[in-house]
Write an enzyme that holds these catalytic residues in place. Structure first.
Site, mmCIF file in Angstrom:
data_model
loop_
_atom_site.group_PDB
_atom_site.id
_atom_site.type_symbol
_atom_site.label_atom_id
_atom_site.label_comp_id
_atom_site.label_asym_id
_atom_site.label_seq_id
_atom_site.Cartn_x
_atom_site.Cartn_y
_atom_site.Cartn_z
ATOM 1 N N TYR A 476 -9.838 13.988 1.183
ATOM 2 C CA TYR A 476 -8.613 14.476 1.913
ATOM 3 C C TYR A 476 -9.118 15.351 2.971
ATOM 4 O O TYR A 476 -8.477 16.482 3.106
ATOM 5 C CB TYR A 476 -7.978 15.128 0.857
ATOM 6 C CG TYR A 476 -7.721 14.551 -0.477
ATOM 7 C CD1 TYR A 476 -7.393 13.033 -0.627
ATOM 8 C CD2 TYR A 476 -8.132 15.274 -1.529
ATOM 9 C CE1 TYR A 476 -7.598 12.729 -1.814
ATOM 10 C CE2 TYR A 476 -7.936 14.743 -2.774
ATOM 11 C CZ TYR A 476 -7.743 13.523 -2.963
ATOM 12 O OH TYR A 476 -7.743 12.869 -4.217
ATOM 13 N N HIS A 477 -10.154 15.271 3.893
ATOM 14 C CA HIS A 477 -10.338 16.125 5.100
ATOM 15 C C HIS A 477 -10.674 15.298 6.237
ATOM 16 O O HIS A 477 -11.381 15.321 7.080
ATOM 17 C CB HIS A 477 -11.607 16.840 4.975
ATOM 18 C CG HIS A 477 -11.650 17.551 3.576
ATOM 19 N ND1 HIS A 477 -12.925 17.830 2.891
ATOM 20 C CD2 HIS A 477 -10.487 18.269 2.889
ATOM 21 C CE1 HIS A 477 -12.523 18.741 1.870
ATOM 22 N NE2 HIS A 477 -11.315 18.780 1.791
ATOM 23 N N PRO A 478 -9.305 14.362 6.737
ATOM 24 C CA PRO A 478 -9.547 13.717 7.822
ATOM 25 C C PRO A 478 -9.413 14.539 9.231
ATOM 26 O O PRO A 478 -8.294 15.419 9.231
ATOM 27 C CB PRO A 478 -8.363 12.629 7.870
ATOM 28 C CG PRO A 478 -7.512 13.213 7.042
ATOM 29 C CD PRO A 478 -8.071 14.070 6.035
#
Length: 539
Positions: A476-478
């Site tokens: 979850y780190h785009p």
């Protein structure tokens, strides 16, 4: 704060219109509205952050998978992950993803930001951004060279620590891995407990930290359930935003600037829907080109995560088991009365930053240990007790894209992270998985150790790589899809202004030239703080 329901097609005229009430958008709305002579409008596609599950730290594991506060995006089929479509949860409520995340407060390393400056993001070196991290922070341990107090964002130690988290740290000590009490201090390497964005045992999202205290300001209007459809232009000058609320199209006008804070997926999508992006791609979707910017939507980077899961013989795990059921009511009472106990856990209590090669200057993998069997984003349920550990490559070399799947503003964008597109990412991830296996085989776990799920613990490298391709997915780190830089191909200049147009900026995780080494919520809040100062300086 005025909450507008959007009666009529024209909502009004403001100095600034901010699209997206996530980690950066909440900061911008609060900081810009500190000037009583400035009118600010904040648009958020999702509902208000009223659910008690948002504000209960462990509550995020109980959210139904169809909850309206999650965009629930999927990727395109991933060539290097057996053609699987990955899952991409993103927050869709006031606070954005800071309202549904695991609350881990990590900044990355000084080298992350110095490399930004070297790549052309002038003014974004570690020395430049550290004051903004400190300005945002209310560090419960007190102020020092690296930390600030009195800021809106409460950063605290965990009030509850599962006994299995201590077992994990004991195993790390047995492997002679260094202990680190502050991953945001003088060095990042080591294992330890994470600090969290919590206040009095409850989630301190960007909405709680920044937006809620600004509610009394008459010059701030927040419109929730308002899905932005496009930026409006007069020639190349941004003049406002068209959005949809209650089934009707409405507009809001910006006298000074429109600021997109919709995140790494939707800020580039909204730019492209508005005519700013790769010209041929826009014309293929029937969109008139306002500014041909070939790299809008390019440079997508994300942390690919692989999870090792083991069954356990212990009453301390969190999950679908009798022990958890017996502990739940006392935990609920402790939380409601004192803001203490199991429900204040962020689940990923312990972890760390390690090197797969001791010659490296910085850690290249991150671990998140969970006293629970968390599998496939929590969508696969396992009965009984168990624990798991996530491992990701901190600075992946793979680059992906965000593009339009449709000119329909309500359609999700086409998200292609191109996970494992570079073989170096796979090699590092496999090395990281082996470190987790060593941790789980350490004496500290011997008394509770059970069967390993999916992969035999003695599996060879070929089997491990096959399992990575079968199960790995985002943590979850785009970032990076509207990168800032000094070169003319960068969609944004270092002041976060969109090249080729006027009065339009992007302020969120999409502006990062490269992915930082860690969780991205704190850096995104920092970007919001610095972005607000850049906007005020221009005004």
């Amino acid at each position: 704060m005025k909450n507008a329901n959007g009666a009529g097609s024209q909502i009004g005229e403001f100095d600034y219109v901010v699209v997206g009430a996530g980690s950066a958008g909440c900061v911008l709305a609060a900081r810009l509205s500190e000037d009583s002579g400035v009118r600010v409008c904040l648009l958020e596609a999702g509902p208000p952050d009223k659910s008690p599950l948002i504000h209960t730290p462990l509550g995020f594991i109980f959210f139904p998978k169809t909850a309206p506060i999650n965009w629930r995006f999927d990727t395109t089929p991933q060539k290097h992950l057996n053609g699987r479509c990955g899952h991409q949860p993103r927050g869709r409520t006031l606070g954005g993803s800071s309202s549904i995340n695991a609350m881990i407060y990590i900044r990355g390393t000084p080298g992350d930001y110095d490399r930004w400056a070297q790549l052309g993001a002038t003014g974004w070196s570690y020395a430049d951004v550290l004051p903004y991290f400190k300005k945002a922070e209310d560090q419960q341990r007190g102020a020092n060279e690296w930390h600030g107090v009195g800021g809106p964002l409460t950063v605290s130690d965990l009030r509850y620590k599962n006994p299995l988290s201590e077992t994990f740290l004991q195993a790390a000590a047995e492997l002679q891995l260094p202990f680190n009490d502050d991953f945001n201090g003088p060095k990042q390497e080591g294992v330890g407990y994470y600090q969290v964005t919590q206040r009095n045992g409850r989630r301190c999202s960007a909405a709680v930290a920044y937006l809620h205290p600004a509610r009394s300001r008459p010059n701030l209007t927040v419109i929730s359930d308002a899905h932005a459809e496009r930026v409006l232009f007069d020639g190349r000058r941004a003049t406002g935003v068209r959005f949809r609320a209650n089934g009707a199209a409405r507009t809001v006008t910006a006298r000074r600037e429109v600021i997109l804070s919709a995140g790494a997926f939707q800020s580039p999508q909204l730019l492209m829907l508005s005519g700013v992006g790769p010209g041929a791609h826009l014309r293929a979707h029937g969109i008139e080109v306002v500014a041909d910017s070939p790299e809008v939507g390019a440079n997508l980077q994300d942390h690919l995560d692989y999870t090792v899961l083991r069954k356990a013989k212990t009453p301390h795990t969190v999950g679908l088991n009798l022990s958890m059921a017996l502990r739940f009511v006392p935990a609920l009472i402790a939380f409601k009365k004192r803001g203490e106990g199991l429900l204040t856990s962020n689940l990923a209590e312990a972890g760390g930053f390690l090197k797969t090669d001791p010659s490296l200057d910085e850690p290249d993998i991150q671990l998140h240990f969970l006293p629970a069997l968390v599998d496939d984003h929590g969508r696969k349920k396992h009965l009984g007790a168990g624990y798991s550990c996530h491992v990701c490559v901190l600075r992946p070399k793979s680059r992906g894209t965000v593009s339009l799947a449709s000119p329909d503003p309500t359609a999700p964008p086409a998200i292609d992270p191109n996970f494992l597109g570079d073989e170096d990412d796979l090699r590092r991830l496999a090395k990281g998985a082996r470190i987790v296996h060593r941790l789980f085989d350490a004496p500290a776990f011997a008394a509770i150790d059970g069967a390993q799920l999916y992969l035999d613990r003695n599996a060879d490298d070929a089997a491990l790589i096959a399992d990575i391709r079968a199960r790995a997915d985002t943590i979850y780190h785009p970032v990076g899809t509207c990168r800032m830089g000094s070169d003319e191909r960068a969609p944004l200049d270092p002041a976060l202004r969109v090249r080729g147009v006027e009065r339009l900026r992007v302020v969120d995780a999409s502006v990062m030239p490269t992915l930082i080494g860690g969780n991205t919520n704190a850096p995104t809040i920092m970007i919001g703080e610095k972005g607000a100062d850049l906007i005020r300086a221009d005004a």
